[in-house]
Design an enzyme around this catalytic site. Structure first.
Site, short mmCIF file in Angstrom:
data_model
loop_
_atom_site.label_atom_id
_atom_site.label_comp_id
_atom_site.label_asym_id
_atom_site.label_seq_id
_atom_site.Cartn_x
_atom_site.Cartn_y
_atom_site.Cartn_z
N ASN A 97 -6.21 -5.08 -8.15
CA ASN A 97 -5.03 -5.26 -8.99
C ASN A 97 -4.52 -6.69 -9.05
O ASN A 97 -3.40 -6.94 -9.51
CB ASN A 97 -3.91 -4.33 -8.51
CG ASN A 97 -4.27 -2.87 -8.69
OD1 ASN A 97 -5.04 -2.52 -9.57
ND2 ASN A 97 -3.71 -2.01 -7.85
N ASN A 137 -4.27 2.59 -6.89
CA ASN A 137 -2.82 2.78 -6.90
C ASN A 137 -2.21 2.98 -8.29
O ASN A 137 -1.16 2.43 -8.61
CB ASN A 137 -2.14 1.61 -6.18
CG ASN A 137 -2.27 1.75 -4.67
OD1 ASN A 137 -2.39 2.86 -4.15
ND2 ASN A 137 -2.29 0.63 -3.97
N THR A 163 -7.56 -2.64 3.44
CA THR A 163 -6.86 -2.42 2.18
C THR A 163 -7.53 -1.29 1.41
O THR A 163 -8.66 -0.89 1.71
CB THR A 163 -6.87 -3.68 1.32
OG1 THR A 163 -8.24 -4.01 1.02
CG2 THR A 163 -6.21 -4.86 2.03
N GLY A 214 -8.76 -1.52 -1.51
CA GLY A 214 -9.97 -2.06 -2.11
C GLY A 214 -11.15 -2.05 -1.16
O GLY A 214 -12.27 -1.68 -1.55
N TRP A 229 -8.62 -10.86 -5.43
CA TRP A 229 -8.29 -12.29 -5.27
C TRP A 229 -6.91 -12.38 -4.62
O TRP A 229 -5.88 -12.28 -5.28
CB TRP A 229 -8.28 -13.01 -6.62
CG TRP A 229 -8.05 -14.48 -6.51
CD1 TRP A 229 -6.88 -15.15 -6.74
CD2 TRP A 229 -9.01 -15.48 -6.14
NE1 TRP A 229 -7.04 -16.51 -6.53
CE2 TRP A 229 -8.35 -16.74 -6.16
CE3 TRP A 229 -10.35 -15.44 -5.78
CZ2 TRP A 229 -8.99 -17.93 -5.84
CZ3 TRP A 229 -11.00 -16.63 -5.47
CH2 TRP A 229 -10.33 -17.85 -5.51
N TYR A 276 0.45 -11.65 -7.95
CA TYR A 276 -0.08 -10.77 -6.90
C TYR A 276 -0.72 -9.53 -7.53
O TYR A 276 -1.85 -9.17 -7.19
CB TYR A 276 1.05 -10.37 -5.96
CG TYR A 276 0.60 -9.53 -4.78
CD1 TYR A 276 -0.14 -10.10 -3.75
CD2 TYR A 276 0.93 -8.19 -4.70
CE1 TYR A 276 -0.55 -9.34 -2.66
CE2 TYR A 276 0.53 -7.42 -3.62
CZ TYR A 276 -0.21 -8.00 -2.61
OH TYR A 276 -0.62 -7.23 -1.55
N HIS A 277 0.00 -8.86 -8.42
CA HIS A 277 -0.54 -7.77 -9.24
C HIS A 277 -0.51 -8.20 -10.70
O HIS A 277 0.41 -8.89 -11.12
CB HIS A 277 0.28 -6.49 -9.09
CG HIS A 277 0.12 -5.82 -7.77
ND1 HIS A 277 1.10 -5.01 -7.23
CD2 HIS A 277 -0.89 -5.82 -6.87
CE1 HIS A 277 0.70 -4.55 -6.05
NE2 HIS A 277 -0.51 -5.02 -5.81
N HIS A 282 -2.23 -5.72 6.58
CA HIS A 282 -3.51 -6.10 5.98
C HIS A 282 -3.84 -7.57 6.27
O HIS A 282 -2.96 -8.39 6.53
CB HIS A 282 -3.48 -5.89 4.47
CG HIS A 282 -3.23 -4.46 4.08
ND1 HIS A 282 -3.97 -3.42 4.59
CD2 HIS A 282 -2.32 -3.91 3.24
CE1 HIS A 282 -3.53 -2.29 4.07
NE2 HIS A 282 -2.53 -2.55 3.26
#
Length: 375
Positions: free
Chosen positions: A162, A185, A294, A296, A316, A329-330, A346
């Site tokens: 995300n 999510n 996480t 991911g 990233w 961030y998202h 995390h």
């Protein structure tokens, strides 16, 4: 006498190994406790120990823990453009799959099955092991009878993170072309389709998403928004980590109730109690010293079981891209970067370093810029 001495030595070594394992678990429980959790479920730990044969290291060549300098990390993590030559290393991918199978089997661990629980059963939360929940009738109704990925195999899989690095990437068409697409999510896709695509075969939903993205369903408007998002999944797998922490109990039940009441066409899955620690055990064995994986990284680890080739997008964890431009961030909200906090469960830059290494070796394809054909 010699046999007796060997027996004593074996017993001593066994006790030492057990001590080190529980010392490591105590450390992670303390770290998780700082971020609101309490620990790990004993049954999950015991199950992990029974399968944790040591795997061959293929990710970090060094025997020492990876150290990440956070001063300006995006500069150090440059990845060649999508158009540059990348070749899938099938041998390495198969080796990683075999290693991970020593810790977990994604086909089984992706969800608890209906035959293993019944309404009223007591479950200890993974991060709040002193707290328990009772299996509700709604949860029981939605447990799958068989694994949603039983006997499934795909040529190529896309795992879509995300990160805001997806914005203006033009990766939507490429993502949708993959055999199986995993998203994280309940991230919105419709209004970002050009960059993130629309296809969804599996999507995760942490209970905290209900609070952060749907205002804890405080009124009918927010309930309708969530319901529309769930309906849009149209038969996809909805992966809900229901047994992680006590704070998610009500939110999981709200979602379960909505799905049943409105006959939403989704295939629900609730990960096994041992999954998170099994995944962490694999990466620790490969000297990737994460605190808590996480979503991911969990999805990548699971995908190695049923995907021949794995492509990552939107992974990233840095505030600047490779050209030193700001990155959200998202891609869809204004949440701030928080992985540098000691309270964060995390270690995203460390995970990224491991994934980048696998990209360079051909075990996976990591796209962090524009996709081929993007304009």
């Amino acid at each position: 006498m010699q046999l007796q001495f060997r027996s004593w030595m074996l017993a001593a070594l066994t006790l030492l190994v057990v001590f080190l394992i529980f010392a490591d678990i105590s450390e992670i429980e303390e770290e998780i406790g700082n971020s609101g959790g309490r620990g790990t479920i004993r049954s999950a730990v015991n199950s992990l120990h029974s399968k944790s044969n040591r795997a061959e290291v293929v990710i970090n060549g060094s025997s020492s823990p990876a150290v990440v300098d956070r001063s300006n990390e995006s500069i150090k993590h440059n990845i060649q453009p999508a158009s540059s030559k990348w070749r899938h290393n099938q041998t390495l991918s198969l080796r990683i799959r075999k290693q991970i199978l020593k810790f977990l089997d994604a086909e089984k661990d992706i969800s608890v099955l209906k035959g293993t629980l019944k309404p009223g059963d007591i479950i200890h939360y993974i991060f709040d092991r002193d707290s328990t929940m009772n299996v509700s009738q709604n949860l029981y109704e939605l447990l799958p009878r068989t694994s949603p990925l039983k006997n499934k195999h795909f040529g190529t899989c896309a795992i879509v993170g995300n990160s805001g690095v997806l914005l203006n990437s033009g990766c939507g068409q490429e993502i949708d072309a993959h055999s199986f697409v995993i998203r994280c999510n309940l991230a919105p896709v419709q209004e970002y389709a050009r960059d993130v695509g629309l296809k969804t075969d599996l999507v995760t939903m942490n209970p905290s998403v209900i609070q952060r993205a749907f205002e804890d369903l405080v009124n009918a408007t927010w309930r309708e928004k969530l319901l529309q998002r769930l309906h849009s999944l149209n038969g996809s797998i909805l992966w809900i980590p229901a047994f992680m922490a006590r704070g998610g109990k009500e939110r999981v039940e709200w979602v379960n109730e909505l799905i049943l009441k409105h006959h939403v066409n989704v295939r629900t899955a609730y990960p096994s109690l041992r999954l998170l620690h099994a995944v962490r055990g694999y990466w620790l064995t490969n000297k990737v010293h994460i605190k808590r994986p996480t979503t991911g990284l969990l999805m990548y680890t699971l995908a190695t079981r049923f995907c021949k080739q794995i492509y990552l997008y939107g992974f990233w964890p840095f505030p600047l891209d490779q050209n030193q431009n700001p990155v959200k961030y998202h891609y869809y909200d204004s949440l701030k970067y928080g992985y540098t906090s000691q309270a964060s469960p995390h270690t995203m830059p460390l995970e990224f370093k491991a994934l980048k290494s696998l990209h360079e070796q051909g075990a996976l394809k990591l796209t962090v810029g524009q996709c081929d054909g993007a304009t």
